[in-house]
Scaffold this active site. Structure first.
Site, PDB file in Angstrom:
ATOM      1  N   GLN A   1      -8.656  -6.945  71.953  1.00 32.14           N
ATOM      2  CA  GLN A   1      -8.736  -7.898  73.052  1.00 32.14           C
ATOM      3  C   GLN A   1      -7.451  -8.707  73.213  1.00 32.14           C
ATOM      4  O   GLN A   1      -6.615  -8.776  72.315  1.00 32.14           O
ATOM      5  CB  GLN A   1      -9.913  -8.849  72.830  1.00 32.14           C
ATOM      6  N   HIS A   2      -7.337  -9.307  74.381  1.00 35.44           N
ATOM      7  CA  HIS A   2      -6.372 -10.362  74.705  1.00 35.44           C
ATOM      8  C   HIS A   2      -4.935  -9.900  74.940  1.00 35.44           C
ATOM      9  O   HIS A   2      -4.144 -10.659  75.479  1.00 35.44           O
ATOM     10  CB  HIS A   2      -6.338 -11.453  73.628  1.00 35.44           C
TER      11      HIS A   2
ATOM     12  N   ASP B   1     -13.151  -4.864  71.710  1.00 35.53           N
ATOM     13  CA  ASP B   1     -13.554  -4.187  70.474  1.00 35.53           C
ATOM     14  C   ASP B   1     -14.799  -4.787  69.825  1.00 35.53           C
ATOM     15  O   ASP B   1     -15.668  -4.055  69.334  1.00 35.53           O
ATOM     16  CB  ASP B   1     -12.390  -4.139  69.484  1.00 35.53           C
TER      17      ASP B   1
END
Length: 471
Positions: free
Chosen positions: A71-72, A230
């Site tokens: 992520q991110h 995830d």
């Protein structure tokens, strides 16, 4: 047999699983490594994905596929769809100052944190995408001027798999969008005003799809699911039931549970993410998890099996030796400039067994703090489902119940993020209001009496840690 593919593009590697859509039985799989670092060019992920697909026997015979990913990470594209600069990953802490500035932009202090929670359910820290966009705008204005669109690692890989080129064909899902700081899980909508606040202007963002939305198609015409972050995918892959708190020990440590209620935590400890089913995913994330064990093996010049043996040979609480595992700074608590520390070193505790025990307990105590935070936000916690590479450690499995205070279930080792993506792909093909039920192997169950002393001595040492920047 109808086959589906699940892809996990994690920080360290790319995994591909091919499973029977009806039963979940594993048919074949592949894997390829990613480069180290907190700044990676997305082309490295694309190369690894193609290698993993080839090792898994290709995707020509699958009826659907889905991509889950770390992520991110900030993937910025120009007007032609070319990557502007290497992606800044979730564990790149250079945007810590930008995170603090964003809180100040909405009032600063407690008022600023409350404003962000009210807006998008999370408080800015260096991990989240908008802080990286603010850093880019401030530190690389020439690159920032080229940016036409921003997406996340799994969005970009889905886009590449589909063969699409136009920026208007970028797609994402709720779980990954909810970790950007410019999309609200509660409102199920983007906040373009916050994107403009962080970056200085508005740019293209991917369309956010529902749980069974189609993000594109493979060359054989098979649909691509919306994908997932995830952690949300891991929950789906592990088949977590209501009241099951999933604790994943990978590169990062995550503690999360699917919930009907969005958290409301202005401290920022519990982030209000979304899951893969249309619900919420309250989550606590630490930067340091399995690599704490890796570091301990290097310090002691042993392998992981010997580290476990050493740890289990030492007494609970390691006779007061405490390891604070902030080896790469920390996100929860928000101490991006902190370092690891060892407390309670004496002649008695100066041996490999005590250090091994302290390393395992320190990592688990940080995750137990996250579990406490979830419960404080009203999450139901009946048992813990322990997954990730770190769960393969015998010491971790045996010590965890004493720190979590709950029964700990350890499913057989597997690629639960990729499995969650595959289960989502099967859901896309089957339709309906819920993902298909796949047969699951019986997990190992670990139970033990709680040992409050370990948590108490950890808390005392943890609270003495000072950020390097604050000195």
């Amino acid at each position: 047999m109808t086959l589906v593919a699940g892809i996990d593009s994690s920080t360290q590697s790319c995994k591909v699983v091919i499973r029977d859509a009806e039963t979940g039985k594993l048919v074949r799989q592949g894997r390829a490594s990613h480069p180290d670092g907190t700044e990676v060019h997305p082309e490295a992920w694309w190369t690894a994905l193609r290698q993993a697909i080839e090792e898994a026997g290709g995707l020509d015979d699958v009826a659907a596929a889905s991509v889950a990913g770390q992520q991110h990470g900030m993937v910025v594209l120009d007007e032609n769809g070319e990557v502007v600069r290497p992606a800044l990953l979730w564990n790149d802490t250079r945007s810590a100052g930008a995170a603090a500035d964003l809180i100040d932009d909405l009032g600063g202090g407690d008022a600023g944190r409350r404003a962000w929670v009210d807006a998008v359910g999370i408080v800015p820290v260096a991990s989240f995408t908008l802080t990286k966009l603010r850093w880019l705008a401030r530190h690389e204005p020439e690159n920032a001027a080229r940016v036409a669109a921003v997406c996340l690692p799994h969005d970009w890989l889905t886009w590449k798999l589909s063969g699409a080129h136009g920026l208007d064909t970028l797609r994402t899902d709720r779980s990954d969008a909810s970790g950007t700081l410019y999309w609200s899980a509660a409102a199920n909508a983007y906040r373009p005003d916050l994107l403009e606040l962080g970056f200085g202007r508005r740019i293209i963002t991917p369309e956010v799809l529902g749980p069974t939305g189609v993000a594109g198609h493979l060359p054989n015409g098979a649909p691509l699911g919306p994908g997932a972050g995830d952690n949300a995918a891991a929950g789906l892959g592990a088949g977590a039931a209501p009241g099951d708190v999933v604790i994943s020990i990978g590169t990062s440590g995550t503690v999360f549970v699917s919930s009907d209620v969005a958290p409301d935590d202005p401290s920022g400890t519990v982030a209000g993410f979304a899951d893969t089913t249309g619900r919420f995913l309250p989550i606590v994330v630490t930067l340091n998890a399995a690599r704490v064990l890796d570091a301990a093996t290097r310090l002691l010049n042993v392998d992981h099996a010997e580290l476990s043996r050493l740890a289990l040979s030492a007494p609970a609480g390691a006779d007061g030796l405490v390891l604070i595992p902030y080896l790469e700074g920390e996100r929860t608590p928000n101490r991006p400039n902190a370092t690891g520390a060892i407390h309670g070193l004496t002649l008695r505790t100066s041996d490999p067994a005590h250090l091994a025990r302290a390393a395992v307990e320190g990592m688990l105590c940080a995750l137990a703090d996250g579990l406490d935070a979830l419960v404080a936000q009203g999450a139901a916690a009946n048992r813990v489902v322990l997954v990730g590479g770190g769960a393969r450690s015998e010491a971790v499995r045996r010590i965890a119940p004493a720190l979590f205070g709950l029964p700990v279930l350890v499913p057989p080792p597997g690629e639960y993020v990729a499995d969650g993506a595959a289960r989502q792909a099967a859901w896309v093909t089957a339709g309906g209001d819920a993902p298909p039920t796949w047969s699951a192997e019986t997990p190992e169950v670990y139970e033990d009496d709680s040992v409050p002393l370990i948590r108490e001595q950890y808390a005392a040492a943890r609270d003495s840690v000072i950020d390097r920047a604050a000195r």
